[in-house]
Design an enzyme around this catalytic site. Structure first.
Site, PDB file in Angstrom:
ATOM      1  N   HIS A   6       0.833  -1.207   0.000  1.00  0.00           N
ATOM      2  CA  HIS A   6       0.000   0.000   0.000  1.00  0.00           C
ATOM      3  C   HIS A   6       0.870   1.261   0.000  1.00  0.00           C
ATOM      4  CE1 HIS A   6      -3.682   2.188   2.054  1.00  0.00           C
ATOM      5  NE2 HIS A   6      -3.294   2.782   0.947  1.00  0.00           N
ATOM      6  N   HIS A   8       1.158   5.152  -2.189  1.00  0.00           N
ATOM      7  CA  HIS A   8       0.632   6.053  -3.217  1.00  0.00           C
ATOM      8  C   HIS A   8       1.727   7.038  -3.621  1.00  0.00           C
ATOM      9  CE1 HIS A   8      -3.378   4.581  -2.285  1.00  0.00           C
ATOM     10  NE2 HIS A   8      -3.228   4.916  -1.025  1.00  0.00           N
ATOM     11  N   ARG A  71      -1.961   8.821  -6.041  1.00  0.00           N
ATOM     12  CA  ARG A  71      -2.399   9.368  -4.754  1.00  0.00           C
ATOM     13  C   ARG A  71      -3.906   9.159  -4.600  1.00  0.00           C
ATOM     14  NH1 ARG A  71      -3.486  14.793  -2.673  1.00  0.00           N
ATOM     15  NH2 ARG A  71      -3.573  15.497  -4.834  1.00  0.00           N
ATOM     16  N   ALA A  72      -4.298   8.563  -3.473  1.00  0.00           N
ATOM     17  CA  ALA A  72      -5.710   8.191  -3.296  1.00  0.00           C
ATOM     18  C   ALA A  72      -6.604   9.423  -3.200  1.00  0.00           C
ATOM     19  CB  ALA A  72      -5.863   7.323  -2.045  1.00  0.00           C
ATOM     20  N   SER A  73      -6.197  10.407  -2.403  1.00  0.00           N
ATOM     21  CA  SER A  73      -7.074  11.569  -2.249  1.00  0.00           C
ATOM     22  C   SER A  73      -7.128  12.385  -3.530  1.00  0.00           C
ATOM     23  CB  SER A  73      -6.610  12.436  -1.078  1.00  0.00           C
ATOM     24  OG  SER A  73      -5.341  12.969  -1.350  1.00  0.00           O
ATOM     25  N   HIS A 178     -10.597   1.621  -1.619  1.00  0.00           N
ATOM     26  CA  HIS A 178      -9.962   2.862  -1.148  1.00  0.00           C
ATOM     27  C   HIS A 178     -10.743   4.071  -1.632  1.00  0.00           C
ATOM     28  CE1 HIS A 178      -6.956   5.493   0.415  1.00  0.00           C
ATOM     29  NE2 HIS A 178      -6.055   4.561   0.584  1.00  0.00           N
ATOM     30  N   HIS A 223      -5.804   0.302   5.755  1.00  0.00           N
ATOM     31  CA  HIS A 223      -5.846   0.942   7.076  1.00  0.00           C
ATOM     32  C   HIS A 223      -6.270  -0.082   8.121  1.00  0.00           C
ATOM     33  CE1 HIS A 223      -7.269   3.712   3.795  1.00  0.00           C
ATOM     34  NE2 HIS A 223      -6.058   4.161   4.045  1.00  0.00           N
ATOM     35  N   GLU A 284       1.650   2.515   3.784  1.00  0.00           N
ATOM     36  CA  GLU A 284       1.088   3.704   3.145  1.00  0.00           C
ATOM     37  C   GLU A 284       2.047   4.884   3.207  1.00  0.00           C
ATOM     38  OE1 GLU A 284      -2.936   4.822   4.298  1.00  0.00           O
ATOM     39  OE2 GLU A 284      -3.240   5.911   2.441  1.00  0.00           O
TER      40      GLU A 284
END
Lengths: 348, 348
Positions: A6, A8, A71-73, A178, A223, A284
């Site tokens: 995990h 990003h 990047r997840a966000s 995610h 998470h 992460e």
């Protein structure tokens, strides 16, 4: 080998953000015709973005390869429409591919999908196929709430998602569940929305027969599984009260947790209650929490230290968490060198 | 004395549900004029609903008094409007008062509030005052999402809520942050929505200065704090990264967790990471999980057993969790006999 499942690309060169801003500006202009456009980032810029960050931490912490995604966000599927998401996903995924090509021993790709609220997930099949077959990626990130905190699409167990699952099964790739940024002021992204989504997805799986329909479909809940391991008794009890099979039979062939839990007592709990075969090492980094824990003197997200500190974990179990389980779940990672494995298979 | 700070009247006589069904039927009739109506439940019916359930479990498990409120999932603030919620809350609260009057040593009341999505929470001041001053209640349940899973109202830290907080402070009563039923198919009520709300509220508190504005305002986050203790390192790190004070200084004078965590490893984690002064004993019986854990042979929600099993917990700390902290947080519970304390104080 130690595989971090995990990571990003949170440190991407600023040109990526500039691209996104141009794309979003175009959305406001009624005369604008969307196009993929171009992203001018040099190999050196990529190296400079990784060397003092992810690569430095890999070396310092003694991890080998990171399963790496945009990047997840930044996915922000709630912005624009499916075309916006398509171009943005393509650009982000191609940048990840360049990272993996520059550092084939350090990074293996996982893709962002061109999801958009209200748009059937079948629209993601093409990009997933391209990323796996042409770019050598080994999985995808699947956003269970493309609306960004409004939760307006159907649960992950709805047939709405089945066309994408069919493709995942065909390609033999898992999805990490995610979410992305939250546009709901109730939900802080990394402090609430992420963990809530993890918890939500698990309970969706618990109450459905999804894995009867797709016995080989695999999800990683990141998470540390949100609230789930802390409430493992609650979930065992809810399954029982609802007349569902025991968790092991119901979903533990299909659902896995990562170790992104940023303190030793949390990791201890995870390893105590969740079967070892269902735990994949992850940190992460560089991600949600970037600083050093004043109580330990080490980075909060240096999760390897917590696992190393658990004396009762046997060596074979430790190998499963650090390596074996990731190879099983991300099954396109087959040989001893994870990075070249993915690339190698893509070339065949 | 052992005080269980989290019980709902989940076993209320069926006449209560019939009342609610009549109320909801009225909503569909344009000619209907809402009225409180009446609820015909005898004292014997109340006794019969409690004796084989909450009272039996109190005796068997060795707990003394339950801080008792209407069924949480029954609040359903998203149904109807503020008038609907007002009548429904009044009826439910009056039934709780009857329980507390019939069994003053076993139950102390906490009220449901007449919340409604989009309606300023100031509308709850009157019912809160009535319940505390006339019915002897010691707190309220506050729904952070009256929309039932759409999360359309402002965060708990918004000034939107301040008029209610002013009244809570004036009356010296805490609120348990507790959502109700979910009308969003993504969120299973007890398996996702409840825990998500707990996690969400904590992060709202972490990112705000609410407790500078209200230094004596107190919240109990139920279900062991949702995902929070499991991710205690994440929250310590997020506070640090966001430039917030340490958690203890930021919110631990105001935010408390209950022990509704239904397995020993979860309770162990909670007691390891959260300061003992912030933990209140609770079971939520008869509630979310009703059955017996086949791994232990005991009820999942018999949380006293888990706490009893923790050998390293000192006797003074145990007393805080079982008794002292509840008296401090529900400060209208003052004397040695919790039940008569509340009633006594209400009569003054």
């Amino acid at each position: 080998m130690i595989i971090d499942c995990h990571g990003h690309y949170t440190t991407a060169p600023r040109e990526l953000e500039a691209y996104r801003q141009r794309q979003l500006a175009g959305l406001k202009d009624p005369a604008h015709i969307p196009a993929q456009g171009s992203l001018a980032i040099s190999d050196d810029q990529i190296r400079e973005s990784l060397e003092p960050a992810q690569l430095k931490f890999q070396r310092e912490r003694g991890t080998d390869v990171t399963i790496f995604s945009p990047r997840a966000s930044g996915m922000a599927h709630h912005v624009g429409d499916a075309t916006t998401s398509r171009y943005w996903s393509e650009v982000c995924n191609e940048l990840i591919h360049r990272v993996c090509t520059l550092y084939p021993d350090n990074f293996v790709g996982v893709c962002q999908l061109p999801q958009s609220p209200g748009v059937p997930p079948a629209n993601c099949r093409e990009e997933l196929t391209r990323c796996v077959q042409q770019l050598g990626f080994v999985g995808c990130n699947l956003n269970p709430d493309p609306s960004g905190g409004r939760w307006t699409d159907p649960p992950l167990t709805d047939r709405w998602w089945y066309p994408l699952y069919e493709k995942m099964v065909e390609l033999d790739v898992p999805a990490m569940v995610h979410v992305s940024a939250s546009c709901n002021p109730n939900f802080h992204a990394t402090g609430a929305h992420y963990l809530n989504a993890d918890t939500t997805a698990f309970m969706q799986f618990l109450t459905s027969d999804l894995f009867k329909d797709f016995p080989t479909l695999k999800f990683i809940i990141p998470h540390g599984g949100g609230a789930v391991p802390y409430h493992w008794g609650r979930y065992r009890g809810l399954a029982q009260d609802l007349g569902r099979p025991p968790l092991r039979e119901l979903l533990l062939n299909n659902v896995f947790f990562d170790t992104c839990v940023y303190h030793l007592p949390g990791i201890e709990l995870l390893l105590k209650v969740v079967p070892v075969d269902n735990i994949l090492f992850a940190s992460e980094m560089v991600g949600a929490v970037k600083s050093i824990d004043p109580e330990t003197g080490h980075y909060f997200d240096d999760t390897k230290r917590y696992i190393d500190a658990i004396g009762w974990l046997s060596a074979p179990d430790r190998r499963k968490i650090f390596d074996g389980n990731a190879r099983r779940v991300y099954s396109r990672l087959k040989t001893s060198s994870a990075g070249s494995a993915a690339t190698g298979r893509a070339a065949t």
